[in-house]
Design a protein around this motif. Structure first.
Motif, PDB file in Angstrom:
ATOM      1  N   TYR A   1      -3.524  -5.684  -6.288  1.00 21.72           N
ATOM      2  CA  TYR A   1      -3.248  -6.120  -4.931  1.00 21.72           C
ATOM      3  C   TYR A   1      -3.950  -5.253  -3.899  1.00 21.72           C
ATOM      4  O   TYR A   1      -3.945  -4.027  -3.992  1.00 21.72           O
ATOM      5  N   GLY A   2      -4.511  -5.914  -2.908  1.00 25.70           N
ATOM      6  CA  GLY A   2      -4.908  -5.189  -1.723  1.00 25.70           C
ATOM      7  C   GLY A   2      -3.653  -4.884  -0.902  1.00 25.70           C
ATOM      8  O   GLY A   2      -2.666  -5.627  -0.949  1.00 25.70           O
ATOM      9  N   MET A   3      -3.698  -3.784  -0.174  1.00 24.90           N
ATOM     10  CA  MET A   3      -2.527  -3.352   0.572  1.00 24.90           C
ATOM     11  C   MET A   3      -2.947  -2.961   1.976  1.00 24.90           C
ATOM     12  O   MET A   3      -4.067  -2.503   2.199  1.00 24.90           O
ATOM     13  N   ALA A   4      -2.034  -3.133   2.915  1.00 27.62           N
ATOM     14  CA  ALA A   4      -2.363  -2.863   4.311  1.00 27.62           C
ATOM     15  C   ALA A   4      -1.155  -2.348   5.067  1.00 27.62           C
ATOM     16  O   ALA A   4      -0.010  -2.596   4.680  1.00 27.62           O
ATOM     17  N   TRP A   5      -1.445  -1.648   6.135  1.00 28.82           N
ATOM     18  CA  TRP A   5      -0.432  -1.261   7.114  1.00 28.82           C
ATOM     19  C   TRP A   5      -0.749  -1.965   8.434  1.00 28.82           C
ATOM     20  O   TRP A   5      -1.900  -1.977   8.885  1.00 28.82           O
ATOM     21  N   PHE A   6       0.280  -2.524   9.025  1.00 29.02           N
ATOM     22  CA  PHE A   6       0.193  -3.130  10.344  1.00 29.02           C
ATOM     23  C   PHE A   6       1.223  -2.469  11.244  1.00 29.02           C
ATOM     24  O   PHE A   6       2.149  -1.817  10.770  1.00 29.02           O
ATOM     25  N   ARG A   7       1.064  -2.695  12.539  1.00 26.54           N
ATOM     26  CA  ARG A   7       2.090  -2.241  13.462  1.00 26.54           C
ATOM     27  C   ARG A   7       2.235  -3.268  14.591  1.00 26.54           C
ATOM     28  O   ARG A   7       1.313  -4.040  14.865  1.00 26.54           O
ATOM     29  N   GLN A   8       3.408  -3.220  15.199  1.00 27.73           N
ATOM     30  CA  GLN A   8       3.694  -4.192  16.244  1.00 27.73           C
ATOM     31  C   GLN A   8       4.633  -3.589  17.277  1.00 27.73           C
ATOM     32  O   GLN A   8       5.613  -2.919  16.921  1.00 27.73           O
ATOM     33  N   VAL A   9       4.310  -3.857  18.529  1.00 29.28           N
ATOM     34  CA  VAL A   9       5.203  -3.491  19.624  1.00 29.28           C
ATOM     35  C   VAL A   9       5.703  -4.779  20.263  1.00 29.28           C
ATOM     36  O   VAL A   9       5.041  -5.826  20.165  1.00 29.28           O
TER      37      VAL A   9
ATOM     38  N   GLU B   1      -0.897  -5.815  14.714  1.00 25.82           N
ATOM     39  CA  GLU B   1      -2.269  -5.368  14.556  1.00 25.82           C
ATOM     40  C   GLU B   1      -2.411  -4.491  13.319  1.00 25.82           C
ATOM     41  O   GLU B   1      -1.489  -3.758  12.942  1.00 25.82           O
ATOM     42  N   VAL B   2      -3.573  -4.581  12.720  1.00 25.31           N
ATOM     43  CA  VAL B   2      -3.814  -3.803  11.516  1.00 25.31           C
ATOM     44  C   VAL B   2      -4.056  -2.338  11.865  1.00 25.31           C
ATOM     45  O   VAL B   2      -4.669  -2.019  12.889  1.00 25.31           O
TER      46      VAL B   2
ATOM     47  N   ALA C   1       5.616   2.104  17.549  1.00 26.39           N
ATOM     48  CA  ALA C   1       5.624   0.718  17.093  1.00 26.39           C
ATOM     49  C   ALA C   1       6.508   0.610  15.861  1.00 26.39           C
ATOM     50  O   ALA C   1       6.936   1.618  15.301  1.00 26.39           O
ATOM     51  N   VAL C   2       6.753  -0.614  15.450  1.00 29.54           N
ATOM     52  CA  VAL C   2       7.307  -0.870  14.127  1.00 29.54           C
ATOM     53  C   VAL C   2       6.128  -1.033  13.179  1.00 29.54           C
ATOM     54  O   VAL C   2       5.219  -1.822  13.434  1.00 29.54           O
ATOM     55  N   TYR C   3       6.175  -0.291  12.103  1.00 32.14           N
ATOM     56  CA  TYR C   3       5.091  -0.302  11.123  1.00 32.14           C
ATOM     57  C   TYR C   3       5.516  -1.106   9.900  1.00 32.14           C
ATOM     58  O   TYR C   3       6.628  -0.936   9.393  1.00 32.14           O
ATOM     59  N   TYR C   4       4.606  -1.956   9.444  1.00 32.28           N
ATOM     60  CA  TYR C   4       4.862  -2.819   8.303  1.00 32.28           C
ATOM     61  C   TYR C   4       3.797  -2.599   7.235  1.00 32.28           C
ATOM     62  O   TYR C   4       2.617  -2.437   7.550  1.00 32.28           O
TER      63      TYR C   4
END
Length: 125
Positions: free
Chosen positions: A31-39, A45-46, A91-94
């Motif tokens: 799997y590719g994996m990523a971190w995003f964040r959002q306000v 956004e990545v 931000a909230v990080y996902y």
């Protein structure tokens, strides 16, 4: 697939945090994996991503030199090491994972079908 994100909190500007994203129910190295964040009021956004196979890692310009994305296959965990934090990093990080991620689509949230629950990061000035 289940992702458990943790490690958020309150930190002063200039400080550090390490977020963790523990994965289960998946073959980790496929799997590719990523971190995003959002306000609030803004699009998600990545922050950065890891492509697999290969393990190439990319972070966006606004965190380059401050954030890194280590990955521990034995622990089935991806991390977001955040140094020299700034108030605008609040931000909230996902975390998110998906099979077959390619570079051209890795920064798009719609690419990913599996998401962690989000963890709040607050940076005070």
């Amino acid at each position: 697939v289940q992702l458990q994100a943790s490690g958020g909190g309150l930190v002063q500007a200039g400080g550090s945090l390490r977020l963790s994203c523990a994965a289960s129910g998946m073959t980790f190295n496929r799997y590719g994996m990523a971190w995003f964040r959002q306000v609030p009021g803004k699009e998600r956004e990545v922050v950065g991503f890891i492509l697999w196979p290969g393990g190439s890692t990319y972070v966006t310009d606004f965190v380059r030199g401050r954030f890194t994305i280590p990955r521990d296959s034995a622990k089935r965990t991806m991390y977001l090491q955040m140094n020299n934090l700034k108030p605008e990093d609040t931000a909230v990080y996902y975390c998110a994972v998906q099979q077959g991620v390619i570079y051209s689509s890795a920064a798009n949230p719609a690419t990913y079908n599996h998401w962690g629950q989000g963890t709040q990061v607050t940076v005070s000035s």
